[in-house]
Design a protein around this motif. Structure first.
Motif, PDB file in Angstrom:
ATOM      1  N   GLY A 137     -34.133 -26.583 -19.690  1.00  0.00           N
ATOM      2  CA  GLY A 137     -35.437 -25.920 -19.579  1.00  0.00           C
ATOM      3  C   GLY A 137     -36.208 -26.273 -18.323  1.00  0.00           C
ATOM      4  N   ILE A 138     -35.610 -27.092 -17.440  1.00  0.00           N
ATOM      5  CA  ILE A 138     -36.339 -27.521 -16.237  1.00  0.00           C
ATOM      6  C   ILE A 138     -36.622 -26.334 -15.321  1.00  0.00           C
ATOM      7  N   ALA A 139     -35.621 -25.451 -15.177  1.00  0.00           N
ATOM      8  CA  ALA A 139     -35.810 -24.275 -14.311  1.00  0.00           C
ATOM      9  C   ALA A 139     -36.933 -23.389 -14.847  1.00  0.00           C
ATOM     10  N   ASP A 140     -37.042 -23.312 -16.184  1.00  0.00           N
ATOM     11  CA  ASP A 140     -38.124 -22.505 -16.781  1.00  0.00           C
ATOM     12  C   ASP A 140     -39.486 -23.086 -16.426  1.00  0.00           C
ATOM     13  N   VAL A 141     -39.560 -24.427 -16.389  1.00  0.00           N
ATOM     14  CA  VAL A 141     -40.840 -25.064 -16.041  1.00  0.00           C
ATOM     15  C   VAL A 141     -41.216 -24.701 -14.612  1.00  0.00           C
ATOM     16  N   GLY A 150     -44.543 -36.493  -6.223  1.00  0.00           N
ATOM     17  CA  GLY A 150     -43.272 -36.074  -5.651  1.00  0.00           C
ATOM     18  C   GLY A 150     -43.320 -34.601  -5.310  1.00  0.00           C
ATOM     19  N   THR A 151     -42.298 -34.153  -4.592  1.00  0.00           N
ATOM     20  CA  THR A 151     -42.241 -32.752  -4.209  1.00  0.00           C
ATOM     21  C   THR A 151     -41.424 -31.989  -5.230  1.00  0.00           C
ATOM     22  N   CYS A 152     -41.994 -30.902  -5.720  1.00  0.00           N
ATOM     23  CA  CYS A 152     -41.304 -30.107  -6.719  1.00  0.00           C
ATOM     24  C   CYS A 152     -41.030 -28.717  -6.164  1.00  0.00           C
ATOM     25  N   ASP A 153     -39.772 -28.359  -6.190  1.00  0.00           N
ATOM     26  CA  ASP A 153     -39.356 -27.034  -5.722  1.00  0.00           C
ATOM     27  C   ASP A 153     -39.522 -26.046  -6.870  1.00  0.00           C
ATOM     28  N   ALA A 192     -37.028 -35.217 -13.369  1.00  0.00           N
ATOM     29  CA  ALA A 192     -36.162 -34.033 -13.311  1.00  0.00           C
ATOM     30  C   ALA A 192     -36.746 -32.981 -12.379  1.00  0.00           C
ATOM     31  N   LEU A 193     -38.066 -32.846 -12.359  1.00  0.00           N
ATOM     32  CA  LEU A 193     -38.693 -31.809 -11.530  1.00  0.00           C
ATOM     33  C   LEU A 193     -38.720 -32.187 -10.052  1.00  0.00           C
ATOM     34  N   VAL A 233     -43.274 -23.452 -22.537  1.00  0.00           N
ATOM     35  CA  VAL A 233     -41.855 -23.629 -22.217  1.00  0.00           C
ATOM     36  C   VAL A 233     -41.268 -24.723 -23.096  1.00  0.00           C
ATOM     37  N   LEU A 234     -40.145 -24.430 -23.742  1.00  0.00           N
ATOM     38  CA  LEU A 234     -39.439 -25.453 -24.526  1.00  0.00           C
ATOM     39  C   LEU A 234     -38.442 -26.155 -23.615  1.00  0.00           C
ATOM     40  N   THR A 235     -38.490 -27.489 -23.599  1.00  0.00           N
ATOM     41  CA  THR A 235     -37.551 -28.226 -22.751  1.00  0.00           C
ATOM     42  C   THR A 235     -36.952 -29.414 -23.499  1.00  0.00           C
ATOM     43  N   SER A 236     -35.830 -29.890 -22.977  1.00  0.00           N
ATOM     44  CA  SER A 236     -35.282 -31.189 -23.375  1.00  0.00           C
ATOM     45  C   SER A 236     -34.998 -31.912 -22.071  1.00  0.00           C
ATOM     46  N   ALA A 237     -36.017 -32.561 -21.544  1.00  0.00           N
ATOM     47  CA  ALA A 237     -35.911 -33.146 -20.204  1.00  0.00           C
ATOM     48  C   ALA A 237     -34.792 -34.165 -20.132  1.00  0.00           C
ATOM     49  N   TRP A 238     -34.561 -34.889 -21.236  1.00  0.00           N
ATOM     50  CA  TRP A 238     -33.501 -35.897 -21.269  1.00  0.00           C
ATOM     51  C   TRP A 238     -32.168 -35.262 -20.905  1.00  0.00           C
TER      52      TRP A 238
END
Lengths: 86, 717
Positions: B162-166, B47-50, B26-27, B153-158
């Protein structure tokens, strides 16, 4: 005091002692299985080995031979908490 | 793998089964590179993460692990990568710790160990949706304060939540360089650690970080000491007195690390998680069914049968399409080159044939990895290992050896690639070594030809089936003792205890499964593909050259009345006979004489080393029935049934006696005749040592067992 390998499925207790020199016990300690931890033997595999035990909200499998050094106090009053039931 | 760009590097670390790879996908949005860490067979995925504000960092997904106490190569890589000790790799500028929100205490143990490295940290509590369903309320802000202000950070990657918060949190810690609060070691342990650090630094002249001192003191193994060059003689006394000091303070030195960390974490987590009303989840109920004493094995057999049938049968169609595509392509390329027979043969038989040979493996690899991905991500793979472990543990393998070995019955390549799911390096290596013994589908044509041409006509269809089934068991029969001897006496790697988490069941995320399937296939094509291609070209050249036109003229002159087809087949046979391969085959025929092979079979055996399935078409050529021969070819059967020894003590007797037929089949069951397998074995075991070992062992074993079969059967009958 009973070795974990002799527990019956469904039986629970508190971990009394383990052998920190052994690789298996080190792995289990990293997962949080430390003396005083409540644990439950959930089941044995269909062929009788390995075992599945529950502690600290997780289920972990280990071999019978590796469970011999884990000594469990089955008399301790420590039902594995089963919280979050509706 | 070196990364030339000097940008920032962020490492993703966490326990297995936390959804770490889903978060990574996701990232990075699939802008990924897969390489290998030098010297070990651990993949380096990056990988590249923005980060959202236009800033881009390199994100590296480290293997999942429970503890920094290095026991396996995967774990050692994580430690080395985090400390920046890997040649050509940078030290991460920040660490993203991924924890399962439903089991914070256990997951934070690793986090707490990583905190000792003093790097800026982001703590991601993934699977927050599941925690919420279970009625767990997590006070992220309180946890953040307790851990020294690192972002939590709380996320649900599935679900992509919360990806933007990460991304924002990574940007924040990179700017503010916030480290996570470290554990307070009891005074005696702190003193022992300081003592180790100072003495090691003095003895080696190197800087010894606090985290290194912990590994030196707490781990039984010597990897850290070896890395900094602290010899046994130098360290023995220091470590003994430091451990005595720990023991005197009431801690077993081997247990001190988890005891202190867990005590620290229990305090840090006080009041962070509150349990409310929620659902317990269905994992226990599903396990009651899937791990049931009677139903469990039945369902297991059904699932594995489904997997095998898919790899075996489902892959047949795309393999046939690839084959007919390759043939059609040959048909297009060949005619314009009729004037240049050498170039024509190089292009069609060599290059296009070579590419086709390894493309044919792709469908099986893709399908197997699709299924393995689903089994792993759903949580069933751990259960499969749980059910099967007893059958494998006695010979040094473990429950996870089952899927690779089963896959081997379709094709060794996907089987070898799937040994990556075995964590224990010793069991992984031993499994990889025995996978090529499984009777793969490429062995089928020679069994089918031999059974149909000799066993069936002589002894009836009943014996034909018996021999067919028997041949599929020969490899397994030798694989088990091989694994036993290998793990007991040969492999010096320390075995890992079989401690396996049975994780919560989860719905696999299609994107993750498909993506991993694709990555595995791409790696196979790029690495093994080149080797396979090279081998094919070499064998083509050996059986093509030298090509003296006089040979063809002589055959044509000798058979003036024969049809064009017959002449063509005879010319081809003559060319092969005088090619380097043919000459070599005649020269080494005495080696295969104890097995009852004549020079034609010997050439077939030799030409089959890159790919055993070519034996049928090679026999077709050497027995002058044309190269299009198939296992069901009536001409080939007839030619073989009629073949007689022309000279020597057996002159006039049929070449294909029952003894020779059985010996030939056993030889193909055991011999290492597959270039792709050798190339993949080298890729998966991190060098040519084991690939070469496998080649020589299997080939020698095949020769010995086939000789025994021939010599015994020929004397009995």
């Amino acid at each position: 005091m009973t070795p974990l390998s002799q527990l019956l499925p469904g039986q629970f207790g508190k971990l009394a002692s383990l052998n920190p020199e052994r690789g298996v016990d080190q792995r289990l300690m990293a997962l949080g299985l430390l003396p005083g931890m409540a644990l439950k033997l959930i089941r044995k595999a269909p062929l009788g080995d390995p075992l599945a035990i529950e502690f600290g909200g997780q289920v972990v499998s280990l071999r019978l031979a590796e469970a011999e050094n884990l000594i469990v106090d089955v008399s301790a009053d420590c039902p594995i908490q089963r919280p979050r039931q509706p | 793998m070196s990364t030339p760009d000097a940008g920032l590097l962020v490492a993703l670390v966490g326990n297995p089964n936390t959804g770490k790879s889903t978060l990574f996908n996701a990232l990075t949005g699939l802008r990924q590179r897969v390489g290998n860490y030098p010297g070990v067979t651990v993949a380096r995925k990056s990988g590249t993460c923005d980060l959202g504000d236009g800033q881009k960092v390199e994100l590296v997904d480290l293997p999942g692990l429970y503890s920094l106490a290095a026991a396996s190569p995967d774990e050692q890589v994580v430690i080395d990568a985090l400390a920046g000790n890997i040649a050509g790799d940078r030290r991460p500028d920040a660490v993203v710790l991924v924890a399962d929100a439903t089991n914070l205490l256990r997951n934070l143990f690793l986090a707490s160990q990583v905190a000792e490295l003093g790097r800026p940290v982001v703590l991601v509590l993934n699977q927050a949706d599941v925690a919420k369903e279970q009625g767990l309320r997590i006070d992220a802000e309180l946890l953040s304060r307790r851990l020294g202000g690192v972002p939590v950070v709380l996320t649900s990657a599935w679900k992509g939540e919360g990806i933007a918060d990460v991304r924002r949190a990574i940007a924040r810690v990179l700017a503010q360089r916030t480290p996570m609060k470290r554990v307070a070691w009891p005074a005696n342990i702190a003193a022992a650690l300081a003592d180790v650090a100072v003495t090691a630094a003095a003895d080696t002249g190197k800087e010894v970080a606090a985290a290194d001192a912990q590994r030196l003191l707490f781990d039984g193994n010597a990897t850290t000491a070896d890395r900094i060059g602290w010899t046994l003689a130098q360290r023995e006394k220091t470590l003994r007195s430091a451990r005595d000091r720990v023991r005197n303070s009431g801690y077993n030195p081997m247990a001190a690390e988890p005891l202190v960390h867990y005590a620290h974490l229990r305090v840090a987590l006080e009041g962070v998680v509150t349990e409310g009303m929620g659902k317990a989840g269905r994992t226990a109920a599903v396990d009651g069914l899937l791990l049931h004493r009677i139903l469990g094995p039945i369902l297991f057999a059904g699932i594995m049968l489904g997997l095998f049938a898919s790899v075996f049968w489902l892959a047949k169609f795309p393999m046939e399409w690839i084959q007919s595509g390759v043939d059609a392509f040959k048909g297009v390329v060949a005619p314009p080159l009729d004037a240049y027979p050498m170039l024509q043969s190089l292009l069609t038989d060599g290059i296009i044939g070579g590419v086709g040979a390894f493309l044919a493996f792709l469908p099986q690899i893709l399908i197997l990895f699709l299924f393995v991905g689903i089994l792993e991500d759903s949580g069933y793979m751990a259960r499969a290992a749980f059910i099967m472990d007893r059958l494998f543990s006695w010979c040094g393998l473990n429950g996870k050896s089952f899927v690779p070995m089963l896959s081997g019955f379709a094709c060794a390549i996907p089987g070898l690639l799937s040994t990556r799911t075995i964590e224990d390096p010793k069991a992984r290596l031993a499994t990889a070594f025995v996978v090529p013994f499984m009777s793969c589908s490429a062995r089928f044509p020679i069994y089918a030809l031999m059974c149909a041409a000799f066993i069936g006509p002589l002894y009836g269809p009943g014996w034909e089936s018996v021999v067919m089934v028997g041949m599929h068991c020969v490899g397994l029969f030798f694989a088990v003792p091989t694994a036993f001897v290998l793990t007991r006496f040969v492999l010096k790697v320390k075995p890992q205890p079989f401690v396996l988490e049975l994780p919560r069941y989860q719905m696999p995320k299609p994107r993750d499964v498909l993506w991993r399937m694709w990555q595995n296939a791409a790696e196979f094509v790029s690495k093994a593909g080149t080797v396979i291609f090279a081998i094919t070209i070499i064998v083509w050249a050996l059986s093509y050259f030298p090509r003296d036109a006089a040979v063809a003229d002589r055959i044509k002159a000798a058979n003036p009345a024969a049809s064009e087809e017959v002449v063509k087949a005879k010319v081809q046979a003559a060319y092969v006979e005088q090619s380097y391969m043919g000459r070599f085959g005649k020269a080494v025929q005495p080696v295969f004489d104890p097995l009852g092979f004549d020079w034609k079979i010997t050439v077939g055996v030799l030409a089959s080393f890159p790919a055993r399935e070519v034996i049928v078409s090679t026999l077709g050529v050497t027995y002058s029935v044309g190269e299009g021969a198939k296992a069901d070819s009536q001409h080939l059967r007839q030619a073989m049934q009629d073949a007689k020894w022309s000279e020597g003590p057996r002159a006039g007797r049929p070449i294909f006696s029952l003894a020779a037929v059985l010996a030939l089949m056993v030889f193909f069951a055991l011999c290492s005749q597959c270039g792709p397998t050798i190339a993949t074995l080298a890729q998966e075991t991190g060098g040519w040592k084991w690939a070469a070992g496998s080649f020589f062992y299997m080939t020698a074993l095949a020769w010995v067992v086939s000789t025994l079969v021939y010599q015994v059967v020929i004397r009995l009958l």
